[in-house]
Design a protein around this motif. Structure first.
Motif, PDB file in Angstrom:
ATOM      1  N   MET A 239     -29.015  -6.011 -17.791  1.00  0.00           N
ATOM      2  CA  MET A 239     -28.331  -4.933 -17.084  1.00  0.00           C
ATOM      3  C   MET A 239     -29.377  -3.948 -16.579  1.00  0.00           C
ATOM      4  N   ILE A 240     -29.325  -3.654 -15.280  1.00  0.00           N
ATOM      5  CA  ILE A 240     -30.202  -2.651 -14.681  1.00  0.00           C
ATOM      6  C   ILE A 240     -29.402  -1.363 -14.573  1.00  0.00           C
ATOM      7  N   ASP A 241     -29.845  -0.352 -15.302  1.00  0.00           N
ATOM      8  CA  ASP A 241     -29.071   0.888 -15.436  1.00  0.00           C
ATOM      9  C   ASP A 241     -29.939   2.091 -15.067  1.00  0.00           C
ATOM     10  N   CYS A 242     -30.359   2.145 -13.802  1.00  0.00           N
ATOM     11  CA  CYS A 242     -31.238   3.235 -13.366  1.00  0.00           C
ATOM     12  C   CYS A 242     -30.623   4.056 -12.245  1.00  0.00           C
ATOM     13  N   HIS A 243     -29.378   3.740 -11.867  1.00  0.00           N
ATOM     14  CA  HIS A 243     -28.728   4.451 -10.769  1.00  0.00           C
ATOM     15  C   HIS A 243     -27.753   5.493 -11.312  1.00  0.00           C
ATOM     16  N   SER A 244     -27.661   6.605 -10.623  1.00  0.00           N
ATOM     17  CA  SER A 244     -26.767   7.679 -11.055  1.00  0.00           C
ATOM     18  C   SER A 244     -25.498   7.756 -10.207  1.00  0.00           C
ATOM     19  N   ASP A 245     -25.343   6.796  -9.294  1.00  0.00           N
ATOM     20  CA  ASP A 245     -24.141   6.734  -8.463  1.00  0.00           C
ATOM     21  C   ASP A 245     -23.965   5.285  -7.984  1.00  0.00           C
ATOM     22  N   VAL A 246     -23.021   5.076  -7.083  1.00  0.00           N
ATOM     23  CA  VAL A 246     -22.678   3.725  -6.624  1.00  0.00           C
ATOM     24  C   VAL A 246     -23.824   3.117  -5.815  1.00  0.00           C
ATOM     25  N   VAL A 247     -24.181   1.873  -6.121  1.00  0.00           N
ATOM     26  CA  VAL A 247     -25.189   1.137  -5.355  1.00  0.00           C
ATOM     27  C   VAL A 247     -24.563   0.685  -4.040  1.00  0.00           C
TER      28      VAL A 247
END
Length: 429
Positions: free
Chosen positions: A170-178
Motif C-alpha cells: 500500500m502506497i500511503d503518501c497522498h493527502s487527497d484523491v489521486v
C-alpha cells in the motif's frame, strides 16, 4: 545573419488526423453520463470496451474491434459491479483480460471469451477488495504480468498480485484523491498527480517519494512519463485559469523546464505520449480538437506540429496499442473518440503522409513487446527483498542510536558519581 526556422526538420511535421467514415464507427452505444474525469473506454487489437449508462449497478460493453456498425441494444454486457464503473484497462500482455474498478469499492478482473461475449457476464475471475472508498483509477504494470495498481478515494494506492489475488503493498503518501498515475518505461517509477496540488515521483517497490512538487502556479491535473527522456509532461491550469502543458525533469521537480499556455477553455486536457515517435497529443474533454507536439531533450523542448479539428465534443478517448495499427497506411497512432450526444465511437487515425505503399521502417522504430519481462511473483520477491533491506538498514540505524544513547548515559552516570563523591568529601570536611 542567417535565418533559422522556428521548427526543426521532422518526419512527423506533416502528420494529419483522419476520422473514420460511418462504416468504421460504432453507433448507438449508450455511453455513460458519469462526470468522473476518465476515458470510460479501453481498446486493444481484439476488443473495444466502453462503460455504459445503466439504471443500477455498473456495466461495460466489450465489442470485437473489427466489427463496427450499429449497436444491438440486446448485446451482452459485463455487469457484475454493484456501483458505477469508473475505469477499465486491458491487460497489455493478454488481450482477453480486462480490469475494472467501481464505486462499489472493488477492483475486478474479467476474462473475455475469444470472439467476444455471447451472454451477460456477471462472474469475474477475481474480485479484489481493499479500498474503503470508491476506486477511481487502475493501471497495469508496464513490464510485469499480473501486477495491477489501483487508486481509491481513501487516498491510497494498492498494488495487487493477481496470481495470489491479494494486495502486496500500500502506497500511503497522498493527502487527497489521486487524479492520475503514470509509469516510466520499465515500471521502476510511478508519477502521480493529486487533488492536494502536489506532483510526486514514487518508487513503487518501496513506496518512497523520490521527488515532490507543490504546484501552485501550475495546478496539475494529469501527468505522463515521456518514455526514457527522464521527463514528465503535465496538463493543468495556470493561476490565470488558462489551460497549460508543462515539462518537468523527473529528478528535480523544483520548477518546470517549460510551461506553455494552450487556451482559456475549462475542459480537462488529457495527455497521450507515443514513446516511439516522441509525439505528445493533447485532447480536451468537451473539445473536438486534438493538438499534437514533438518532444525533444533540447530547446525548444516542445514543438507544436498541428491540430486535428472536429465539431463533435469528446467525452473520452481510447488508444490502440502499437501492434494494432495499420502500417500499410503509415498510421502511427489511433484514437477511439467517445461522442456521448450521438452515442458514437469514432476512430481517428494519425497518419504520416507517404507516397510509397511499402513498409516505412523509419516511422516504426522498436516498440514495447507484448511479452512480460517478469512475473508478478518475481516482482513481488524483489519488492520483499527491498523491504527486508530497508528493515535491516532501519534496524542498523536504531542500533546506532541506542548505542549513542547508552554512551551518553554512561557519561552521565560517571558525572553523577563524581558529584556524589564531591558531596561526601564536603560533608567529611
Amino acid at each position: 545573419m542567417s535565418w533559422h526556422p522556428t521548427y526543426k526538420s521532422s518526419k512527423f511535421r506533416n502528420v494529419y488526423g483522419k476520422a473514420g467514415n460511418r462504416e468504421q464507427c460504432f453507433d448507438g452505444i449508450p455511453i455513460t453520463r458519469n462526470v468522473h474525469d476518465n476515458h470510460f473506454c479501453a481498446v486493444n487489437a481484439k476488443f473495444l470496451a466502453i462503460v455504459t449508462e445503466t439504471a443500477g449497478g455498473g456495466s461495460f460493453l466489450v465489442i470485437p474491434v473489427n466489427k463496427p456498425g450499429r449497436f444491438d441494444p440486446h448485446h451482452p454486457k459485463v455487469c457484475g459491479h454493484q456501483g458505477g464503473v469508473l475505469d477499465i484497462k486491458w491487460n497489455p500482455f493478454t488481450d482477453n483480460i480486462i480490469a475494472s474498478c467501481s464505486e462499489d469499492c472493488s477492483v475486478r478482473i474479467w476474462e473475455i471469451p475469444e470472439g467476444g461475449l455471447r451472454r451477460n457476464m456477471s462472474k469475474a475471475m477475481l474480485e479484489l477488495y481493499g479500498h474503503s472508498r470508491r476506486v477511481g483509477l487502475i493501471e497495469w504494470h508496464p513490464t510485469c504480468c499480473g501486477l495491477l495498481f489501483s487508486a481509491g478515494y481513501d487516498f491510497k494506492i494498492l498494488i495487487w498480485n493477481l496470481e495470489e489475488g491479494a494486495p502486496v503493498k500500500m502506497i500511503d503518501c497522498h493527502s487527497d484523491v489521486v487524479l492520475c498515475m503514470s509509469f516510466n518505461t520499465d515500471g521502476s517509477l510511478l508519477a502521480t498527480s493529486c487533488k492536494d496540488k502536489h506532483l510526486r515521483v514514487i518508487e513503487p517497490r518501496s513506496g518512497r517519494v523520490l521527488q515532490e512538487a507543490d504546484c501552485k502556479s501550475h495546478r496539475v491535473n494529469r501527468v505522463v512519463f515521456l518514455g526514457n527522456m527522464k521527463r514528465l509532461a503535465t496538463t493543468g491550469v495556470s493561476r490565470w485559469n488558462t489551460r497549460q502543458v508543462a515539462l518537468w525533469d523527473q529528478e528535480d521537480l523544483s520548477m518546470p523546464i517549460i510551461e506553455e499556455e494552450i487556451d482559456g477553455l475549462s475542459g480537462l486536457l488529457f495527455p497521450f505520449y507515443d514513446a516511439d515517435t516522441h509525439m505528445l497529443y493533447l485532447a480536451g474533454k468537451g473539445d473536438g480538437n486534438i493538438r499534437y507536439y514533438e518532444v525533444s531533450t533540447e530547446k525548444p523542448y516542445l514543438q507544436y506540429l498541428m491540430e486535428f479539428r472536429s465539431p463533435a465534443p469528446q467525452k473520452g478517448l481510447g488508444v490502440m496499442p502499437k501492434h494494432g495499427l495499420d502500417v500499410t497506411t503509415c498510421e502511427v497512432f489511433r484514437f477511439y473518440k467517445l461522442v456521448t450526444l450521438k452515442g458514437l465511437i469514432e476512430p481517428i487515425s494519425m497518419i504520416v503522409p507517404r507516397r510509397s505503399e511499402t513498409y516505412q521502417e523509419d516511422i516504426y522504430p522498436m516498440t514495447a513487446s507484448t511479452e512480460p519481462a517478469v512475473t508478478a511473483d518475481d516482482c513481488v520477491s524483489v519488492m520483499s527483498l527491498s523491504q527486508l533491506l530497508r528493515m535491516f538498514f532501519r534496524q542498523q540505524d536504531e542500533l546506532k542510536r541506542l548505542r549513542d544513547e547508552l554512551v551518553q548515559k554512561d557519561v552521565r552516570v560517571q558525572q553523577l558519581e563524581l558529584e556524589l563523591n564531591n558531596l561526601r568529601n564536603a560533608k567529611n570536611m
